[in-house]
Design an enzyme around this catalytic site. Structure first.
Site, mmCIF file in Angstrom:
data_model
loop_
_atom_site.group_PDB
_atom_site.id
_atom_site.type_symbol
_atom_site.label_atom_id
_atom_site.label_comp_id
_atom_site.label_asym_id
_atom_site.label_seq_id
_atom_site.Cartn_x
_atom_site.Cartn_y
_atom_site.Cartn_z
ATOM 1 N N ASP A 284 -39.294 -45.168 36.586
ATOM 2 C CA ASP A 284 -39.176 -46.605 36.795
ATOM 3 C C ASP A 284 -39.780 -47.291 35.558
ATOM 4 O O ASP A 284 -40.452 -46.645 34.749
ATOM 5 C CB ASP A 284 -39.932 -46.979 38.071
ATOM 6 C CG ASP A 284 -39.850 -48.459 38.374
ATOM 7 O OD1 ASP A 284 -38.804 -49.070 38.085
ATOM 8 O OD2 ASP A 284 -40.837 -48.999 38.902
ATOM 9 N N ASP A 286 -41.152 -51.203 35.387
ATOM 10 C CA ASP A 286 -42.275 -52.086 35.735
ATOM 11 C C ASP A 286 -43.260 -51.373 36.654
ATOM 12 O O ASP A 286 -42.887 -50.852 37.702
ATOM 13 C CB ASP A 286 -41.753 -53.346 36.419
ATOM 14 C CG ASP A 286 -40.903 -54.198 35.499
ATOM 15 O OD1 ASP A 286 -41.461 -54.968 34.717
ATOM 16 O OD2 ASP A 286 -39.657 -54.056 35.566
#
Length: 523
Positions: A284, A286
């Protein structure tokens, strides 16, 4: 009554198992009393008639002693036979089509089923709230769940209690007859449920209140057998094979809130998983590669992390799966050799002309356009709110919003979802609401799609997924049961389907650095 000692309960981590198997009567529902009453009515009527014609002394069925010893947890006909044998009574077995009440094992068993059905219709189903809470928490942590019951009424009870959605698999008395399987205390039904879940016995735990059920789970060689003492038989449950005994499943609730081991501390263990494998790294953006910030445009990748990603990409396939638009995350990372999956995997691109898009998502664009306009009109006047339009989603950020405005935002998002006429669905995250196409698509499915497209789904590959948020749980669940390893990025323990935890993006960077030195970590 003595509870299980804290020292024992604290040493149990139910969320570390891949699957949990639950009995129904006495564990999830209070139907044991309904069953016992039906058994007592059946046997007392039969024994009274028998005593009147044979001159034998009438000795009534005892719910305190006869029920747990001879019928509890067993298939119905086996229960009839077991109890009658305790009274030195032998009857022809008969057939399952025997009329209820016919003097055969099947005839009496069929009458018991009829009596139970009447009582169930009259009294309804009462559930143990703590048991339901435990199952739900385990499912939230990514543990697969199954129900194993000797009762042929299990499905009806589940429906009456509205519990069916909590179980991936249900093996009941009908399955035991159909397959056929041997009933409890034989392990067949438990082993069949574990097989249907695709989980080996040593990665499975069982929770039972019946002596025969505990004995069956022990014979199945499950990793943990928990006895629930509803009838003052703690010592007997332990003697029949329970590892621990609890009075109520609320004693296990904390053990279902996953306390994941630290990945850096378990580096050698993970290296063992990777031996002879090709790691495939999925990350991922953020909260995983960059810290969580107040506004999405401030989440800038550090030069140190970018250098680490370059180093890892020289040795293995690296993909970024983000809720951001693909072009956005590709610009932020700025490494051409990586694969980028934007909008939770709706839009994928990578080296050598890799292009993947979920075509069905295009038809949802008009609904997203309308929802964006409606949200701007309804919510844009709220201080601190940020409505971020992505190609295949709309993010409503409320990190900077005053607490008194949260209810207004929540209500506004729900109204827009309702107005979409089932085109959009609502998901969550860290201080964010998100509106996405109502499609069966998530990061887990995107991960599987990528592995297939990159021809990396073979046994010689081992996917590693790093994520920090609610949407990453779908990827963690995909990797359960030996398909890969999930790493939750979180500064404190929390329920998750991941296997390990890393405290923050800096810890992710340190782990990636070590990954480059693991034997076999090459393309």
């Amino acid at each position: 009554m003595m509870k299980t000692p804290d020292s024992i309960r604290q040493g149990i981590d139910l969320a570390s198992f891949s699957a949990g198997i639950f009995d129904l009567d006495g564990v999830l529902t209070r139907t044991a009393s309904v069953h016992c009453a039906a058994w007592k009515q059946l046997f007392d009527d039969y024994l009274q008639r028998r005593a009147a014609t044979s001159g034998e002394k009438f000795q009534p069925f005892d719910c305190e002693s006869d029920y747990p010893r001879f019928v509890d947890g067993k298939p119905r006909y086996q229960g009839v036979q077991s109890f009658l044998a305790s009274r030195s009574i032998s009857l022809d077995h008969g057939t399952p089509t025997d009329a209820p009440g016919l003097e055969t094992v099947c005839g009496l068993g069929n009458l018991k089923d009829e009596l139970f059905g009447k009582r169930l219709a009259e009294d309804g189903v009462e559930v143990f709230d703590s048991s339901v809470a435990l199952v739900q928490r385990l499912r939230d942590a990514g543990v697969n769940t199954a129900l194993v019951s000797s009762s042929k009424n299990a499905s009806a009870v589940l429906e009456a209690a509205d519990l069916g959605h909590l179980f991936d698999v249900c093996v009941d008395g009908n399955d035991i007859d159909r397959l056929p399987l041997k009933g409890k205390p034989n392990p067949d039904a438990f082993l069949h449920a574990a097989h249907l879940l695709g989980v080996p016995p040593n990665r499975t735990f069982a929770i039972e209140d019946a002596l025969s059920g505990v004995e069956a789970a022990r014979a199945a060689d499950f990793g943990l057998v928990v006895g629930v003492d509803r009838a003052g038989q703690r010592d007997a449950l332990l003697a029949h094979g329970a590892d621990i005994v609890v009075d109520d499943l609320d004693e296990l609730l904390t053990s279902a809130a996953s306390t994941l081991p630290d990945a850096l501390a378990r580096h050698d263990e993970i290296a063992g998983w990777l031996a002879g494998k090709r790691p495939v790294v999925f990350l991922d953006y953020d909260g995983t590669l960059t810290p969580i910030v107040d506004r999405p445009e401030l989440a800038v990748l550090s030069d140190e992390m970018r250098g680490m990603l370059l180093k890892v990409a020289e040795r293995m396939t690296v993909a970024i799966i983000s809720g951001r638009d693909r072009a956005d995350v590709e610009r932020l990372v700025g490494i051409d050799s990586l694969v980028y999956a934007g909008s939770h995997g709706f839009d994928i691109a990578g080296p050598d002309g890799l292009q993947l898009q979920l075509d069905q998502a295009e038809e949802f664009l008009p609904a997203l356009d309308r929802a964006e306009a409606e949200l701007q009109q309804a919510l844009s006047g709220i201080d601190g709110i940020l409505i971020e339009r992505k190609r295949y989603a709309i993010a409503v950020h409320y990190r900077l919003v005053a607490a008194e405005d949260l209810e207004t935002i929540d209500h506004g998002v729900d109204e827009v979802i309702e107005a979409s006429e089932s085109m959009l669905r609502r998901t969550g995250g860290k201080k964010i609401f998100e509106l996405r196409p109502r499609l069966p698509w998530d990061k887990g499915k995107a991960l599987g799609w990528l592995l297939e497209a990159l021809e990396l789904e073979g046994e010689d590959s081992l996917p590693l997924y790093f994520g920090d948020d609610e949407t990453d749980e779908d990827a963690f669940k995909f990797l359960r049961n030996g398909q890969g390893i999930g790493f939750l990025v979180a500064d404190s323990p929390q329920p998750s389907a991941a296997h390990y935890r890393l405290e923050d993006p800096r810890a992710v960077g340190r782990f990636l650095c070590r990954l480059c030195t693991v034997n076999g970590a090459t393309t």
